[in-house]
Every structure is written in structure tokens, then in C-alpha cells.
Design an enzyme around this catalytic site. Structure first.
Site, PDB file in Angstrom:
ATOM      1  N   GLY A 140      49.332  53.012  33.578  1.00 44.97           N
ATOM      2  CA  GLY A 140      50.663  53.571  33.328  1.00 44.97           C
ATOM      3  C   GLY A 140      51.436  52.732  32.319  1.00 44.97           C
ATOM      4  O   GLY A 140      52.340  53.247  31.636  1.00 44.97           O
ATOM      5  N   GLU A 170      41.992  52.818  34.897  1.00 44.90           N
ATOM      6  CA  GLU A 170      42.097  53.594  36.143  1.00 44.90           C
ATOM      7  C   GLU A 170      40.755  53.883  36.802  1.00 44.90           C
ATOM      8  O   GLU A 170      40.663  53.927  38.031  1.00 44.90           O
ATOM      9  CB  GLU A 170      42.836  54.918  35.889  1.00 44.90           C
ATOM     10  CG  GLU A 170      44.337  54.767  35.655  1.00 44.90           C
ATOM     11  CD  GLU A 170      44.703  54.542  34.193  1.00 44.90           C
ATOM     12  OE1 GLU A 170      43.823  54.159  33.409  1.00 44.90           O
ATOM     13  OE2 GLU A 170      45.881  54.742  33.855  1.00 44.90           O
TER      14      GLU A 170
HETATM   15  N1  3HC Z   1      50.196  47.666  41.374  1.00 40.86           N
HETATM   16  C1  3HC Z   1      50.531  46.915  42.440  1.00 40.86           C
HETATM   17  N2  3HC Z   1      50.260  45.589  42.517  1.00 40.86           N
HETATM   18  C2  3HC Z   1      49.631  45.032  41.474  1.00 40.86           C
HETATM   19  C3  3HC Z   1      49.252  45.759  40.341  1.00 40.86           C
HETATM   20  C4  3HC Z   1      49.569  47.144  40.307  1.00 40.86           C
HETATM   21  N3  3HC Z   1      49.271  47.902  39.261  1.00 40.86           N
HETATM   22  N4  3HC Z   1      48.616  44.925  39.481  1.00 40.86           N
HETATM   23  C5  3HC Z   1      48.612  43.723  40.055  1.00 40.86           C
HETATM   24  N5  3HC Z   1      49.221  43.775  41.255  1.00 40.86           N
HETATM   25  C6  3HC Z   1      49.478  42.665  42.180  1.00 40.86           C
HETATM   26  C7  3HC Z   1      48.204  42.071  42.721  1.00 40.86           C
HETATM   27  O1  3HC Z   1      47.767  42.751  43.883  1.00 40.86           O
HETATM   28  C8  3HC Z   1      48.627  40.654  43.008  1.00 40.86           C
HETATM   29  O2  3HC Z   1      49.321  40.653  44.230  1.00 40.86           O
HETATM   30  P1  3HC Z   1      49.248  39.381  45.212  1.00 40.86           P
HETATM   31  O3  3HC Z   1      49.751  38.218  44.424  1.00 40.86           O
HETATM   32  O4  3HC Z   1      50.090  39.779  46.370  1.00 40.86           O
HETATM   33  O5  3HC Z   1      47.792  39.220  45.577  1.00 40.86           O
HETATM   34  C9  3HC Z   1      49.642  40.346  41.908  1.00 40.86           C
HETATM   35  O6  3HC Z   1      50.059  41.619  41.432  1.00 40.86           O
HETATM   36  C10 3HC Z   1      49.075  39.568  40.756  1.00 40.86           C
HETATM   37  O7  3HC Z   1      47.884  40.219  40.298  1.00 40.86           O
HETATM   38  P2  3HC Z   1      46.585  39.391  39.894  1.00 40.86           P
HETATM   39  O8  3HC Z   1      46.304  38.360  40.925  1.00 40.86           O
HETATM   40  O9  3HC Z   1      45.539  40.397  39.596  1.00 40.86           O
HETATM   41  O10 3HC Z   1      47.098  38.671  38.582  1.00 40.86           O
HETATM   42  P3  3HC Z   1      46.307  38.350  37.249  1.00 40.86           P
HETATM   43  O11 3HC Z   1      47.276  37.654  36.370  1.00 40.86           O
HETATM   44  O12 3HC Z   1      44.998  37.704  37.550  1.00 40.86           O
HETATM   45  O13 3HC Z   1      45.955  39.770  36.594  1.00 40.86           O
HETATM   46  C11 3HC Z   1      46.357  41.993  35.810  1.00 40.86           C
HETATM   47  C12 3HC Z   1      46.961  40.603  36.125  1.00 40.86           C
HETATM   48  C13 3HC Z   1      45.317  41.831  34.688  1.00 40.86           C
HETATM   49  C14 3HC Z   1      47.470  42.874  35.367  1.00 40.86           C
HETATM   50  C15 3HC Z   1      45.661  42.540  37.060  1.00 40.86           C
HETATM   51  O14 3HC Z   1      46.532  42.421  38.162  1.00 40.86           O
HETATM   52  C16 3HC Z   1      45.270  43.993  36.964  1.00 40.86           C
HETATM   53  O15 3HC Z   1      44.265  44.293  36.362  1.00 40.86           O
HETATM   54  N6  3HC Z   1      46.046  44.877  37.608  1.00 40.86           N
HETATM   55  C17 3HC Z   1      45.737  46.267  37.752  1.00 40.86           C
HETATM   56  C18 3HC Z   1      45.809  47.023  36.479  1.00 40.86           C
HETATM   57  C19 3HC Z   1      45.515  48.463  36.721  1.00 40.86           C
HETATM   58  O16 3HC Z   1      44.509  48.850  37.274  1.00 40.86           O
HETATM   59  N7  3HC Z   1      46.425  49.321  36.262  1.00 40.86           N
HETATM   60  C20 3HC Z   1      46.289  50.712  36.438  1.00 40.86           C
HETATM   61  C21 3HC Z   1      46.997  51.123  37.676  1.00 40.86           C
HETATM   62  S1  3HC Z   1      46.730  52.828  38.020  1.00 40.86           S
HETATM   63  C22 3HC Z   1      47.772  53.627  36.964  1.00 40.86           C
HETATM   64  O17 3HC Z   1      48.488  53.007  36.248  1.00 40.86           O
HETATM   65  C23 3HC Z   1      47.736  55.089  37.033  1.00 40.86           C
HETATM   66  C24 3HC Z   1      48.502  55.706  35.961  1.00 40.86           C
HETATM   67  O18 3HC Z   1      47.619  56.301  35.057  1.00 40.86           O
HETATM   68  C25 3HC Z   1      49.459  56.757  36.469  1.00 40.86           C
END
Ligand code: 3HC
Ligand code: NAI
Length: 707
Positions: free
Chosen positions: A106, A129
Site C-alpha cells: 500500500g 503482497e
Molecule cells: N503492518 C503491520 N505491522 C507491520 C507492518 C505492516 N505492514 N510492517 C511491519 N510491521 C511491524 C512488524 O510486525 C514489527 O512489529 P514488532 O516490532 O511488534 O515485531 C515492526 O513493524 C517492525 O517490523 P520489522 O521487524 O519487520 O522491521 P524491519 O526494519 O526489519 O523491516 C520492513 C521493515 C522491511 C518494512 C518489514 O517490516 C516489511 O517487510 N513489512 C511488511 C511489508 C509488506 O508486506 N507490505 C505489504 C502489506 S499488504 C498491503 O499493503 C496490501 C495493499 O496492497 C492494500
């Protein structure tokens, strides 16, 4: 203004800051805040343009994944981001998205709704995703092809891998890379474009191509997805969504995408992958070792033993930029070890994974040595000599003398008791197990084995270090086989029993590959070497309970010198390229051995093969959990996904059992208990959860709450 979004002015440019720590996810309230800020800047005549930027370490990591859990568990639909994105795009004044850290999911969809995007060159952008079993759900499959063309957009949406800001700039996704202060650069850019007509991504059709041009792109992408992401549904759906949008007006394309997104979100695969996402982060949390526990800085390391594992572990340290001394007993062993390291790196260069420059730098970080002289300077040692208690104790006594106080003394043992190894030193609190998986420089799993006396600092350091080393560290207790291999025993035992009861070797492997495992259990045995388990079984035979059925086929194969791939014969036959073919001799031999042992032969279905092998994992996993050798069921899942090729879209063995329903799993295990005896006695915890209608996931929640 909303708490998570603020607006300020830099003269004639509005600065909209998203501040929703830790990663600026688009949680409820954030989209509303952005929308209100856009209205505010549009209604202020002194403002000519707006910059949207993220506070803290990143732009926006995507939608809030926790909200997805709430949606699927309650069935409630929530507002989508689509109206916000249209609102931004329709703004009368240009909106510039300023990206640092990550614009993922997103986050990238938000960025693409801006009229321009500028980025720090260290930033990454992507549509990850599919890793959550879903597809972009806020126009990503529709706007991305309009900015970078269909081929690259399909690849990014289907594979889920991020790209660097540099690559994004070359593709036209980023309009300018900014060195130096991002906000300053973005504001200057905003002034340059203010007053000019602002391009709307959704109206840019010039890169979409024709149906004839796109057909082979979609076909190739589907082929790749079926091969490289076997069993995963989301990549194929993401391709469908891009394809659906190409022939349709933008808003209808978004509707098609939204429908596919929702189908994916409510699927078992997505629930499992979201469990894995949070699980991978959960395993880092150790109830009695809080985040604030001091850690020991590991700036220099040493590895003892330059064989298969030691060489790989030295590469792991070097790849993370940590200088490492690598010790072996003599020049010949050391030359062999360093030779393998060089060969490994050379093949990485050949495959384009590393540059020659990177490899040369890493090799300079590895110093081969024959003495302990350098060991007084290191912060951590990993021992990886031959497996044998006497030798390990001698080595640890040596390390105790050679290393400075405060250094961590870790063992890579896969079967031995960490406490006994620690007893050879005067500092058992510094001793811990770091169980890497082979090949150590590739496999992501690191089991961190906590000894009775391992200090909290040592545990915290290893957990934190695992991330720096590119591994996923999971803390386990000190029992035989620790967690992964302890469960693998019953799993491979059942695979052998099935063959002894009449299943074909290839049928057993095929059933588990179709289940989603990277390899079948018998082929895995051939790869690792059947003799490894055979030697261990011989050593521990005296501990077996009499009268309990034991598999015999592998021992017999070993007695014939059929050790697997290394002897080109095992369960299968291997050609010079290590390609396997079935061996009729093995089938005939097993039939004969089984007849001699009086084991009735029968037809065995693929479903039974899967139940026998996977429920053997689950039952042992439940025992491990109950005995406290794993902290949570999810820890077991993460071990199996990262060390044993279990399919991520099934969430791991314990999550899979929850998905099937613990009552059904328990009933089936009781049937196996009746049919096959003592080895299938159901784990008491499994029985208890099944009888009270609970899941392993609920057990985890209650357990963590109690800790
Ligand atoms: N939603 C909710 N929580 C999230 C999140 C998200 N998208 N991304 C990260 N977090 C949380 C983690 O669970 C973690 O929580 P915690 O400290 O309680 O364990 C905290 O944020 C920190 O995350 P990381 O430990 O992973 O931190 P890093 O710095 O190592 O990595 C990152 C950061 C690269 C951004 C990694 O967190 C990541 O890859 N996040 C997910 C990205 C993702 O998949 N985005 C797509 C979401 S789906 C979407 O957007 C659908 C859309 O098309 C509508
Ligand atoms: P290996 O046989 O490939 O290498 C062992 C190396 O240790 C040899 O180079 C040997 O010369 C060296 N060595 C022996 N005694 C030494 C001493 N006193 N000082 C310095 N070097 C010494 O063994 P491998 O497979 O690398 O295993 C090492 C350890 O890792 C064992 O404890 C094993 O159980 C464990 N392990 C092995 C895995 C595998 O798949 N091979 C997986 C996970 C753990």
C-alpha cells in the site's frame, strides 16, 4: 489534524508527514489523515504543491497487516485505500511523494497516486503482497504497469521482490533520486513542478502495450510462477489482476483487482502466510530476556573446524562484514576448507549473486589459522569440529584458555548436550549452541540452543546477531535433536514404515512434494547421507525400548553401502549430474525384507502418506511444546519453514494442524496409535487441546500472556 499525520508549511509548499511508528503502516486513521491534509493544502491559496513524506525510518511499509487478521477473523470488510488514492491524484496541485526506507505494498500504491515520486537512493520499492498470500489491493496491479510497463509490473507483483530506488528510477517509477536531505530535495522539486499540469498515473496508458504484445509476457510469467512459487496461488492471481486491467478502463480494472484481492485475503494460504509474517518477528521475543538486555558487541569472530559447516559459517560472518579467523588442525585440512570457500564464492559470482569485488572483500575478512593465538581478540567463537563429545570437550577447554572473558563460546553440534560441553569450561554462562543448517551460508534457520547456564546476555546477543547474519534465530531447549531434528526423526521414520508396508519409494516422496514440501523425506535422506542417521542410531540403540517397532530399510541399505547421493545409490540411483531415478532393486529388496519380517503389504493412498508423515511431526512438536523445549508453537513452525522446506503457505506443521482442526488430527493419531502401536501415543498436550476445542495458536496466546 490526525495524530499520525501532520501538515506543515515550507513557504509555498505543504509538507504532509506520516508518523505512525514503527513503519508508518496505513492503519485506520492514517488514510483519513492524509485525505484531510490534501484538502487543507488545496484550500490554502498560499500553497502551490505538497510533499508527502514518512517520519522515522521509512516511507510507508504498506497496509496494516494486523487489520487483515481482524477482517478475516470477524468477516467484516473495511474501507479500501482506493478513494484516498483517487483523491490525491485528483488534487488540483501537484503532490510529490518523498520516499526513504521502503515504499512497500500500500505504500507504493500510495506513492503511485502522487503526481511525482522522488527517493533517497538507498530506498526500496515493491509490491510484496504475494508473500502474504494476497495481491496488491489498492490499484497496484493497475498503476504499476502504467508507470513501468507490463513485463516488469507483472514480475514485481507476482514475485513480490523489492527493487532499489536506482532501478525504479531507470524504469520511470521514480522521477528523481535525491542525494542529501530528502525533504529539502523534495521541496525544491515541488517548486519546479508547481503550476504545471500534473500527470495522473491512471491516465497514462502509453506503456500498456497491445494484447498481442502482452500475451507472451503473461504466459511466461505464469510458467515462472508455477515453477518458482510452486503451490502458491497469489502470484497467479496477481498476474490475472494485471491482465484483467489491461483491457479495461482504470476503474473497472481496480474493481477486478479488489475482487481478486478479497478472495486471496480470505484464503487459507493468506492466513497461513500472515501467521508466518508475524511469527518470524515473534520468535525474536524471549519472555525472560527482555529487549533491554545488554548485548555483547560481536566485531570479530572465530570458527573452529573448516569442514562443511565451519567453512559455511565463516562465510556467514564474512558476508555480514565481520572479520573471522578460521582454525583447523593442519595445513591440509585448512587448504581444503579455504578451497571450498573460494569455490562457493566463485559459483556465486558466476550465478550473478555477488560481484567479484564483493567476494574479494569477503575473502579478505577470512583469516585461516592453525593456532589459538588470534583467539584472545575475538568476541565470539563457533566450534564446528567433528561430532563427538570427547573432542568437543577438548576443544572447549582450549577455547576457555585462549579466549578473553566475556567472549561467547558457541557450538554447532547437532546432537550433543550443550551443558556437558559447557562443563569443560570455567564459564558455562558463556556457552551456547548455534545450530546452523547445511549449507550454512544459504539456509536461513539458526537454532539457538540455550544451555542451563547460558546467560541472558549471551542469549540476547545470539538472537540479535542472527538477524545481522541474515538468519532467522529461534531459541530452543537442550534436548536430543533440539527441535528441528527431534521432529524430523519421527517424520522420516514414518516415511520408511510406509515403504515397508507397501508404498513405493517415489510415491512417498511425491505425496509430500505435492503437499508442498521442497523435497520428499526419502530423497532428503539420500541428500544428507543415509549413513549419518545410521551411525547415530547405532550409537543410541541401547536407549531404544524393547518391543517397539523400528524401521529397518535404511539400515539395511547402509549395510549394502548405499549411503545416498554420495555413493550414487541410496533409496534412488543417481547419475553423474545427481539426477535421481527409481531403483527396482530397492523395491524388490524392501518387499523381501518386509515379507521376512511378516509386515502385511497393502495399497497406501497419498492422503495416508501425508497424514502419517505430517502428523508424526505434529505429535512430536506437541511434546516438545509441552516439555518447554520450544517457547511457542509458532517457533516450531518457523523452524520447519526455514530449515526443512515445509511450505510457507501452510504456515508450518503446527499451524497446518490448527487449519485441519486439532480434533481431526487427534482422532487420526489415535487411529495410528491403534494400528501401529506405542510410537503413535498421542502427545498429552494435543489430546488436551483437542478435547477442549483449542488450537496451538490459542495455546501460544495463553502461554505468552502467562509468561
Ligand atoms: N503492518 C503491520 N505491522 C507491520 C507492518 C505492516 N505492514 N510492517 C511491519 N510491521 C511491524 C512488524 O510486525 C514489527 O512489529 P514488532 O516490532 O511488534 O515485531 C515492526 O513493524 C517492525 O517490523 P520489522 O521487524 O519487520 O522491521 P524491519 O526494519 O526489519 O523491516 C520492513 C521493515 C522491511 C518494512 C518489514 O517490516 C516489511 O517487510 N513489512 C511488511 C511489508 C509488506 O508486506 N507490505 C505489504 C502489506 S499488504 C498491503 O499493503 C496490501 C495493499 O496492497 C492494500
Ligand atoms: P566436517 O567433517 O565436514 O568438518 C569437521 C572439520 O573439523 C574438519 O575440517 C576437521 O579437520 C576439523 N577438526 C577436527 N578436529 C579439530 C580440532 N581439534 N581443531 C580444529 N579443527 C578440527 O564436519 P561438519 O559436517 O562440518 O560438522 C561439524 C559440526 O557441525 C558437527 O558437530 C556436526 O554435527 C555439526 N553439523 C553438521 C551438519 C551437516 O549437515 N554436516 C548440520 C548441522 C550441524
Amino acid at each position: 489534524m490526525n495524530n499520525n499525520v501532520r501538515i506543515s508549511k515550507d513557504n509555498d509548499v505543504a509538507v504532509i508527514t506520516i508518523d505512525n511508528p514503527p513503519v508508518n503502516a496505513l492503519s485506520p486513521g492514517v488514510p483519513e489523515g492524509i485525505s484531510a491534509a490534501i484538502d487543507e493544502m488545496n484550500s490554502d491559496p498560499s500553497i502551490k504543491a505538497a510533499v508527502v513524506i514518512g517520519a522515522g525510518r521509512t516511507f510507508v511499509a504498506g497496509a496494516d497487516i494486523k487489520e487483515f487478521i481482524k477482517m478475516t477473523s470477524s468477516g467484516a470488510r473495511r474501507a479500501t485505500l482506493l478513494p484516498l488514492l483517487l483523491h490525491i491524484e485528483d488534487s488540483g496541485k501537484p503532490v510529490i511523494m518523498a520516499i526513504h526506507g521502503n515504499a512497500f505494498g500500500g505504500g507504493l500504491e500510495l506513492a503511485m497516486a502522487g503526481h511525482y515520486r522522488v527517493a533517497a537512493s538507498t530506498a526500496q520499492v515493491g509490491q510484496p503482497e504475494v508473500n502474504l498470500g494476497i495481491i496488491p489491493g489498492a490499484g497496484g496491479t493497475q498503476r504499476l504497469p502504467r508507470l513501468i510497463g507490463v513485463a516488469k509490473a507483472v514480475q514485481m507483483c507476482a514475485e513480490g521482490k523489492p527493487i532499489s530506488a536506482r532501478e525504479a528510477a531507470a524504469l520511470g517509477l521514480i522521477d528523481r533520486l535525491i542525494d542529501g536531505d530528502l525533504l529539502e530535495g523534495a521541496v525544491a522539486f515541488a517548486r519546479e513542478v508547481a503550476g504545471k499540469p500534473a500527470p495522473k498515473t491512471r491516465e497514462r496508458n502509453e506503456k500498456l502495450g497491445t494484447a498481442a504484445e502482452n500475451a507472451p509476457i503473461f504466459a511466461a510469467a505464469r510458467d515462472t510462477a508455477r515453477k518458482k512459487q510452486r503451490g502458491l496461488k497469489a502470484p497467479l492471481v496477481a498476474i490475472d489482476a494485471v491482465e484483467a486491467g489491461i483491457g479495461l478502463p482504470f476503474d473497472q480494472g481496480c474493481q477486478a483487482e479488489a475482487k481478486l484481492f478479497t478472495e486471496c485475503l480470505f484464503s487459507d494460504q493468506s492466513k497461513a502466510l500472515i501467521h508466518v509474517f508475524f511469527g518470524e518477528r515473534e520468535v525474536a521475543k524471549i519472555p525472560d530476556v527482555p529487549k533491554e538486555t545488554p548485548v555483547i558487541p560481536v566485531n570479530r569472530a572465530a570458527v573452529v573446524g573448516s569442514g562443511t559447516m565451519g567453512g559455511g559459517i565463516a562465510m556467514v560472518f564474512a558476508n555480514a562484514g565481520i572479520p573471522v579467523v578460521l582454525k583447523d588442525v593442519d595445513e591440509a585440512a585448512l587448504d581444503l576448507g579455504m578451497g571450498k570457500i573460494r569455490k562457493n564464492y566463485a559459483s556465486s559470482v558466476q550465478r550473478g549473486r555477488f560481484t567479484q569485488e564483493f567476494v574479494d572483500e569477503r575473502l579478505r575478512l577470512i583469516t585461516p589459522v592453525l593456532t589459538y593465538d588470534e583467539f584472545s581478540r575475538v568476541d565470539m567463537v563457533v566450534e564446528a569440529v567433528f561430532e563427538g563429545m570427547a573432542l568437543k570437550k577438548t576443544v572447549f577447554a582450549g577455547l576457555d584458555r585462549a579466549c578473553r572473558r566475556g567472549a561467547i563460546l558457541a557450538s554447532n553440534t547437532s546432537t550433543l548436550n550443550i551443558d556437558e560441553i559447557a562443563s569443560a569450561t570455567s564459564r558455562p554462562e558463556a556457552v551456547i549452541g548455534t545450530h546452523f543448517f547445511s549449507p550454512a551460508n544459504v539456509m536461513r534457520l539458526l537454532e539457538i540452543v540455550r544451555g542451563k547456564k547460558s546467560s541472558k546476555e549471551v542469549v540476547a546477543t545470539c538472537m540479535q546477531l542472527s538477524k545481522k547474519l541474515g538468519k532467522i534465530g529461534v531459541l530452543v531447549g537442550n534436548c536430543r535433536g533440539f527441535v528441528g531434528n527431534r521432529m524430523f526423526g519421527p517424520y522420516r521414520r514414518e516415511a520408511q514404515f510406509l515403504v515397508e508396508e507397501g508404498a513405493e519409494v517415489a510415491a512417498v516422496d511425491q505425496a509430500l512434494v505435492e503437499f508442498g514440501n521442497a523435497m520428499g523425506p526419502l530423497a532428503t535422506g539420500d541428500l544428507a547421507g543415509l549413513d549419518v542417521g545410521w551411525r547415530i542410531r547405532k550409537e543410541y540403540r541401547h536407549l531404544e525400548k524393547p518391543g517397539i517397532r523400528q524401521p529397518f530399510a535404511e539400515d539395511r541399505l547402509c549395510e549394502m553401502g548405499r549411503y545416498g547421493q554420495k555413493t550414487v545409490r541410496g533409496w534412488y540411483l543417481y547419475d553423474e549430474n545427481r539426477r535421481a531415478s527409481t531403483d527396482p532393486e530397492v523395491s524388490a529388496l524392501v518387499r523381501k525384507w518386509s515379507a521376512d519380517a511378516g509386515i502385511a503389504q497393502r495399497q497406501i493412498s497419498a492422503a495416508e502418506i501425508v497424514d502419517r508423515c505430517i502428523y508424526a511431526l505434529v505429535n512430536e512438536g506437541a511434546r516438545i511444546l509441552e516439555e518447554g523445549y520450544a517457547l511457542r508453537a509458532v517457533d516450531i513452525d518457523i523452524i520447519y519453514l526455514n530449515g526443512y522446506g515445509f511450505p510457507a503457505y501452510r504456515g508450518g506443521p503446527m499451524w497446518y494442524a490448527d487449519t485441519v482442526g486439532l480434533q481431526s488430527v487427534y482422532r487420526r493419531i489415535c487411529e495410528f496409535h491403534q494400528q501401529h502401536g506405542e510410537l503413535w501415543a498421542p502427545a498429552p498436550l494435543l489430546q488436551q487441546l483437542a478435547e477442549t476445542g483449542k488450537t496451538f495458536a490459542e495455546f501460544d496466546k495463553e502461554h505468552v500472556a502467562a509468561a
